[in-house]
Design an enzyme around this catalytic site. Structure first.
Site, PDB file in Angstrom:
ATOM      1  N   ASP A  64      -5.969   2.131  -3.670  1.00 18.75           N
ATOM      2  CA  ASP A  64      -7.268   2.065  -2.997  1.00 18.75           C
ATOM      3  C   ASP A  64      -7.562   3.314  -2.163  1.00 18.75           C
ATOM      4  O   ASP A  64      -8.611   3.426  -1.544  1.00 18.75           O
ATOM      5  CB  ASP A  64      -7.406   0.791  -2.147  1.00 18.75           C
ATOM      6  CG  ASP A  64      -6.399   0.690  -1.015  1.00 18.75           C
ATOM      7  OD1 ASP A  64      -5.546   1.590  -0.876  1.00 18.75           O
ATOM      8  OD2 ASP A  64      -6.457  -0.304  -0.263  1.00 18.75           O
TER       9      ASP A  64
ATOM     10  N   SER B  15       0.810  -1.215   0.000  1.00 19.03           N
ATOM     11  CA  SER B  15       0.000   0.000   0.000  1.00 19.03           C
ATOM     12  C   SER B  15       0.849   1.272   0.000  1.00 19.03           C
ATOM     13  O   SER B  15       1.562   1.554  -0.954  1.00 19.03           O
ATOM     14  CB  SER B  15      -0.947  -0.033   1.196  1.00 19.03           C
ATOM     15  OG  SER B  15      -1.877   1.004   1.154  1.00 19.03           O
TER      16      SER B  15
ATOM     17  N   ASP C  44      -1.097   1.248  -4.013  1.00 17.77           N
ATOM     18  CA  ASP C  44      -1.924   0.196  -4.610  1.00 17.77           C
ATOM     19  C   ASP C  44      -3.256   0.715  -5.133  1.00 17.77           C
ATOM     20  O   ASP C  44      -4.077  -0.060  -5.612  1.00 17.77           O
ATOM     21  CB  ASP C  44      -2.134  -0.966  -3.634  1.00 17.77           C
ATOM     22  CG  ASP C  44      -3.070  -0.628  -2.487  1.00 17.77           C
ATOM     23  OD1 ASP C  44      -3.082   0.537  -2.046  1.00 17.77           O
ATOM     24  OD2 ASP C  44      -3.783  -1.534  -2.013  1.00 17.77           O
TER      25      ASP C  44
ATOM     26  N   ASP D 214      -2.549   6.252  -3.580  1.00 14.13           N
ATOM     27  CA  ASP D 214      -1.436   5.606  -2.875  1.00 14.13           C
ATOM     28  C   ASP D 214      -0.885   4.479  -3.751  1.00 14.13           C
ATOM     29  O   ASP D 214      -1.349   4.269  -4.878  1.00 14.13           O
ATOM     30  CB  ASP D 214      -1.874   5.101  -1.497  1.00 14.13           C
ATOM     31  CG  ASP D 214      -2.886   3.970  -1.572  1.00 14.13           C
ATOM     32  OD1 ASP D 214      -3.588   3.874  -2.595  1.00 14.13           O
ATOM     33  OD2 ASP D 214      -2.982   3.183  -0.615  1.00 14.13           O
TER      34      ASP D 214
END
Length: 454
Positions: free
Chosen positions: A250, A101, A248, A246
């Site tokens: 999400d 993340s 990843d 960010d």
């Protein structure tokens, strides 16, 4: 206490802590737990972000799944919410995202999703851990023609682009303005492969930065955790808004045309107001965590909305939304869940909902942000003995200090004490009207906690 999984999957330093051997075991155990009630050969999707160790972790996961007898579709670099969406669309049995993340490149992680495209609950993570450590892992071995096969399906990214076109194309075409330009920061992460495609397909003008991943620059002074470069970029280029994802994909945070930050609480306020006007805000309710700003509480009260608060973690927000039938929830960090579209935080989706609201209101982004006033907030970590993390509630002196301050605030501030789930820390968060005063008080309470619980 879980041994491997934390609040957002497994996250460790790649190859030394998150070793290929550990990943292999997580894959076999996960495939078993998530598909044991199926009567067919399970199919599992794997997506990853841009960090250097992604292919290493991916290889170990593939080996674990195939060894169990599951078939695998490799999606390549792709945002987490795209994996969640495709899991449901393709009727896959489960999926995995390999990502840490917002963390720096040396970390990596594993997030499991169920066949419904949702992060799996704590109970399933605990079951996976039990299988990993029970010795049963060796029995989960396919032989002969039962061994699984894998295939590359990077073409499925186009399905995710179509998802946005299906939901936004017609409306954006009607309300779009030629002088409305968006700054996009993809954090050199997973959205680098898709953000431009989506904005081009919808005809939204944009300028993009931090869109050249090299394996080690993911989240490096960019993206939703480092908004400084986006703020400067938006102001310098006189853009209408800036959005930052960010690593990843999400999460989404934003900045207005003046370079002022728009956090998750502000984003939820703007979107909830937009949905309410259209009669599309389910039960006129927002679901947030206890860490959300007091300003969100006051905003919902003033607007005649309900605010439900859960413990920290977007999975707990989602659980509450599903249980009660709410369709908007999220966190200050920019995890915003729009359940009518996708059962996980989706940075690109969040940014498009925000852009749509701004265009329809026909106001500057900064004007729309005035809908909510956020209170100054301070967070200080008190270092304590790990075995005493939860004893603050039993200590009379600590309790009295907290109660005294809460009485002083008289509804215009609050104190939140939260033990860390993974470290020997107690987090002291205080909100109030004056930054200097709440910082002083937070330090006093943190010092008291450290003294009493060392």
């Amino acid at each position: 206490m879980r041994k491997y999984f934390g609040t957002d999957g497994i996250r460790r330093i790649a190859n030394t802590e998150l070793t290929p051997q550990l990943v292999y075991k997580v894959a076999k155990a996960g495939a078993y737990v998530l598909s044991k009630h199926t009567d067919h050969i399970p199919t599992i999707l794997i997506g990853r972000d841009t960090r250097l160790s992604g292919t290493l972790i991916e290889s170990a996961m593939v080996a674990g799944f195939l060894s169990y007898g599951a078939n695998v579709k490799l999606l390549g670099v792709i945002p987490t919410p795209a994996v969640a969406y495709l899991t449901r669309k393709l009727n896959a049995d489960a999926s995995v995202v390999i990502s840490a993340s917002h963390n720096t490149y040396e970390f990596n992680g594993i997030k499991y999703f169920s066949n419904k495209g949702m992060k799996i609950p704590d109970s399933l993570e605990e079951e996976i851990e039990e299988v990993m450590d029970s010795g049963k892992i060796d029995e989960l071995t396919a032989v002969s023609n039962k061994i699984g096969v894998s295939e590359y399906r990077t073409d499925l990214l186009d399905e995710y682009v179509y998802f946005f076109r299906k939901h936004f194309d017609d409306n954006i075409e009607k309300i779009n303005k030629t002088d409305f330009v968006v700054g996009i920061d993809t954090a050199n992460g997973a959205t680098t492969v898709v953000a431009e495609k989506v904005f081009k397909a919808l005809g939204i003008k944009y300028k993009i930065i931090n869109n050249n991943p090299n394996g080690i620059n993911i989240n490096e002074n960019c993206g939703s955790t480092h908004l400084e470069s986006l703020k400067e970029f938006v102001v310098k280029n006189k853009l209408s808004i800036g959005v930052a994802y960010d690593g990843d994909g999400d999460r989404c945070l934003a900045v207005d045309e003046n370079g002022e930050e728009i956090d998750g609480d502000k984003i939820m306020a703007i979107i909830s107001n937009y949905l309410k006007k259209k009669g599309k805000l389910s039960k006129n309710t927002i679901v947030a965590t206890v860490m959300s700003n007091l300003g969100l509480n006051k905003y919902t009260r003033d607007k005649g909305l309900e605010l439900i608060q859960t413990k920290v973690g977007d999975r707990y927000v989602l659980e509450e939304m599903l249980k009660q039938g709410y369709n908007l929830g999220g966190e200050q960090s920019g995890h915003v869940i729009l359940l009518d579209y996708n059962p996980t935080g989706d940075g690109i989706l969040t940014s498009l909902m925000l852009i749509q609201a701004i265009l329809e209101e026909n106001k500057k982004t900064s004007e729309l942000c005035k809908i909510i006033k956020l209170y100054p907030q301070i967070l200080i970590n008190a270092k304590v003995n790990s075995n005493k993390k939860y004893d603050y509630e039993k200590d009379e002196e600590i309790k009295n200090a907290i109660e005294k301050l809460e009485k002083e605030f008289a509804g215009n501030g609050r104190v939140l004490i939260r033990p860390s789930g993974t470290e020997p820390l107690i987090r002291v968060m205080i909100e109030g009207e004056e930054q200097e005063y709440i910082t002083k008080k937070a330090r006093e309470i943190a010092d008291l906690i450290e003294t009493k619980l060392k």
